[in-house]
Design an enzyme around this catalytic site. Structure first.
Site, PDB file in Angstrom:
ATOM      1  N   GLU A 109      42.315  35.282  48.344  1.00  0.00           N
ATOM      2  CA  GLU A 109      41.805  34.974  47.000  1.00  0.00           C
ATOM      3  C   GLU A 109      40.401  34.361  47.051  1.00  0.00           C
ATOM      4  O   GLU A 109      40.131  33.334  46.422  1.00  0.00           O
ATOM      5  CB  GLU A 109      42.780  34.025  46.272  1.00  0.00           C
ATOM      6  CG  GLU A 109      44.189  34.585  46.176  1.00  0.00           C
ATOM      7  CD  GLU A 109      45.120  33.743  45.292  1.00  0.00           C
ATOM      8  OE1 GLU A 109      44.810  32.566  45.066  1.00  0.00           O
ATOM      9  OE2 GLU A 109      46.138  34.288  44.830  1.00  0.00           O
ATOM     10  N   GLU A 256      51.308  38.740  46.556  1.00  0.00           N
ATOM     11  CA  GLU A 256      52.123  37.547  46.319  1.00  0.00           C
ATOM     12  C   GLU A 256      52.706  37.633  44.917  1.00  0.00           C
ATOM     13  O   GLU A 256      51.998  37.951  43.960  1.00  0.00           O
ATOM     14  CB  GLU A 256      51.281  36.253  46.373  1.00  0.00           C
ATOM     15  CG  GLU A 256      50.646  35.958  47.705  1.00  0.00           C
ATOM     16  CD  GLU A 256      49.863  34.634  47.706  1.00  0.00           C
ATOM     17  OE1 GLU A 256      50.010  33.838  46.743  1.00  0.00           O
ATOM     18  OE2 GLU A 256      49.110  34.402  48.655  1.00  0.00           O
TER      19      GLU A 256
END
Ligand SMILES: *[C@@H]1O[C@H](CO)[C@@H](O)[C@H](O)[C@H]1NC(C)=O
Ligand SMILES: *[C@@H]1O[C@H](CO)[C@@H](O)[C@H](O)[C@H]1NC(C)=O
Ligand SMILES: *[C@@H]1O[C@H](CO)[C@@H](O)[C@H](O)[C@H]1NC(C)=O
Ligand SMILES: *[C@@H]1O[C@H](CO)[C@@H](O)[C@H](O)[C@H]1NC(C)=O
Ligand SMILES: *[C@@H]1O[C@H](CO)[C@@H](O)[C@H](O)[C@H]1NC(C)=O
Length: 468
Positions: A109, A256
């Site tokens: 991220e 995720e």
């Protein structure tokens, strides 16, 4: 031909999990691998390429995504370093009967707004160098990808956020386009992390049912499609953003997705159960989303609770595990999603410290230093269950003290000097757990010093203790 094709398809299905290791007391890697196998989990996503983890994965037959953490992205901007990384952390394990590495995650991220664009310019060159190094080593079937937060795209009209209007975020459009083009050239997938829990956490007006999979009274209607849950809507917003960028067919991995069980009013076992009990059957039935029907490759977040994760985003960060810190399941779930109702298999042969807790000493005379001792204990251990909406929020002031002292005592492996707190604490063999609030006993650390708290931290603690 057709049968063969179906067979091949089935072999790549099955759920994956994220195996994070930010715990004060990690379960031995071999115990974790056995737990994955016992539960029929086929794929695992890591956050680094740690030797201990990788060695435990040898001959496991699990598909593995290894990773380069954000703080190593800058060095991967040098092609020579990228080649070394691939040699050391991929090629070395890539032999018959070794580790089945399928992907390399480049960063984690990196475009989160919280990072203030620190990784904006170095992510793409790192991705390019790693894939090129893989290709040069003859490993072009291993794909480099960048796990991105779902905030890299949005549906611009906040009053009518339809998935079909999805576009990459305007401020990072150049970087995203570059990445997507390169992924396409290399037939690599786009990886996105999708968090219905965070949609709810960030917004008290978010319709709670929309975070789950049991249907809503007023779905978002988009070109005749009624979106019943935010997971589908979010995924399809990405599909539309990719399409607008010219890559509407790019494979997408959900890197995720999951639900935490403590540390917030919406983070509890009931909600987590409800979430997985909707998500897993949906995946097991290969339903996909309205714009992408079919199988989706998904990695659940996460495998085990991590008691030293940063709580900057919220106290829930340490409670994402499907399993507790010691590999005990938190609730029943069917990983296959096919209604086989198999019980979750706990970790085997886990060794614990003795059944000794450190608690507030009721005979303590001077209570003037209680608050500062609790603070100290909680600075070096995990007290996130004490907060509002969490499992131990109902404790009284002395209960709070006991919880904090015990958390510290366990992190310190019940060391004799770690249950004093200026005479405010004492060791007991009586279990103070009550209701939802568990006073844990930590697991016995494996005899592997490099995986325990670092020497620097131990010295730091020693110095601090000395000056108290
Ligand atoms: C291999 O991975 C480990 C763990 O992520 C990392 O610390 C190390 O720097 C990598 N090795 C090389 C040569 O880059
Ligand atoms: C980002 O900027 C904010 C405000 O300037 C600062 O508080 C924060 O520490 C910065 N974060 C990082 C990762 O640099
Ligand atoms: C216990 O600690 C929590 C978290 O610090 C706090 O919110 C709560 O008010 C405390 N309870 C009492 C009775 O002091
Ligand atoms: C710690 O205390 C226990 C129980 O009182 C004792 O058996 C043990 O020897 C002590 N360990 C050390 C290192 O002092
Ligand atoms: C302490 O008690 C709780 C329930 O009251 C139980 O779940 C937990 O296993 C006990 N802990 C130990 C270490 O025996």
């Amino acid at each position: 031909m057709i049968l063969l094709f179906v067979g091949v398809n089935i072999s790549v299905e099955g759920i994956g999990v994220n195996w994070g290791t930010m715990a004060s007391h990690e379960l031995p890697a071999k115990v974790v691998v056995k737990m994955l196998k016992d539960n029929g989990i086929k794929k695992v996503k890591l956050f680094d390429a740690d030797d201990t983890t990788m060695n435990a994965l040898i001959a496991s037959d699990l598909d593995v995504m290894v990773a380069i953490p954000n703080d190593q992205l800058a060095s991967m901007n040098t092609y020579k370093r990228a080649k070394e990384w691939v040699q050391r952390n991929v090629t070395r394990y890539n032999y018959n009967g070794g580790v089945k590495i399928k992907y390399v995650a480049v960063g984690n991220e990196p475009f989160l707004t919280a990072y203030n664009n620190s990784f904006l310019d170095i992510t793409f060159p790192a991705l390019r160098n790693i894939q090129n190094a893989l290709n040069e080593a003859g490993l072009d079937y291993i794909k480099a990808t960048v796990p991105l937060n779902a905030d890299v795209y949005n549906s611009p009209d906040v009053n009518n956020p339809v998935p079909s209007a999805g576009r990459f975020r305007q401020d990072i459009l150049g970087e995203m386009t570059q990445i997507v083009q390169f992924l396409a050239q290399n037939k690599a997938p786009f990886t996105v992390n999708i968090y219905p829990f965070l949609s709810l956490y960030g917004n008290d007006n978010f319709p709670i049912d929309y975070a789950f999979f049991d249907g809503v009274t007023s779905p978002i209607v988009d070109n005749g499609i009624a979106y019943q849950n935010v997971f589908d809507a979010n995924f399809d917003t990405l599909v539309s953003a990719l399409k607008a960028a010219g890559y509407g067919d790019m494979a997408i991995i959900v890197g995720e997705v999951g639900w935490p069980t403590d540390g917030d009013k919406n983070a509890n076992v009931n909600n987590a159960y409800r979430f997985y009990n909707g998500l897993l059957p949906k995946l097991g039935a290969n339903k996909g989303t309205p714009l992408r029907p079919g199988n989706i490759e998904v990695y659940l977040f996460g495998l085990i609770d991590e008691d030293v994760k940063s709580i900057a985003p919220g106290n829930f960060e340490r409670h994402w595990g499907i399993f507790k810190y010691d590999g005990q399941p938190k609730f029943g779930m069917d990983f296959s999603g096919k209604g086989q109702n198999k019980l979750v298999v706990p970790a085997q042969n886990v060794k614990y410290l003795p059944k000794r807790w450190c608690v507030f000493n009721p005979n303590a005379k001077d209570l003037s230093k209680l608050a500062e001792n609790i603070d100290y204990a909680c600075t070096f251990s995990d007290c996130t269950t004490l907060g509002y909406g969490s499992s131990c929020n109902g404790l009284d002031a002395y209960g709070n003290a006991s919880y904090a002292f015990n958390a510290y005592f366990q992190v310190q492996n019940q060391g004799n000097l770690s249950c004093n707190f200026q005479g405010l604490a004492a060791v007991t063999t009586q279990n103070l757990s009550q209701g939802q609030c568990d006073f844990p006993i930590q697991i016995l650390l494996a005899e592997s010093p490099e995986r325990g708290p670092s020497l620097a931290i131990l010295l730091f603690l020693l110095v601090i203790t000395f000056f108290m």
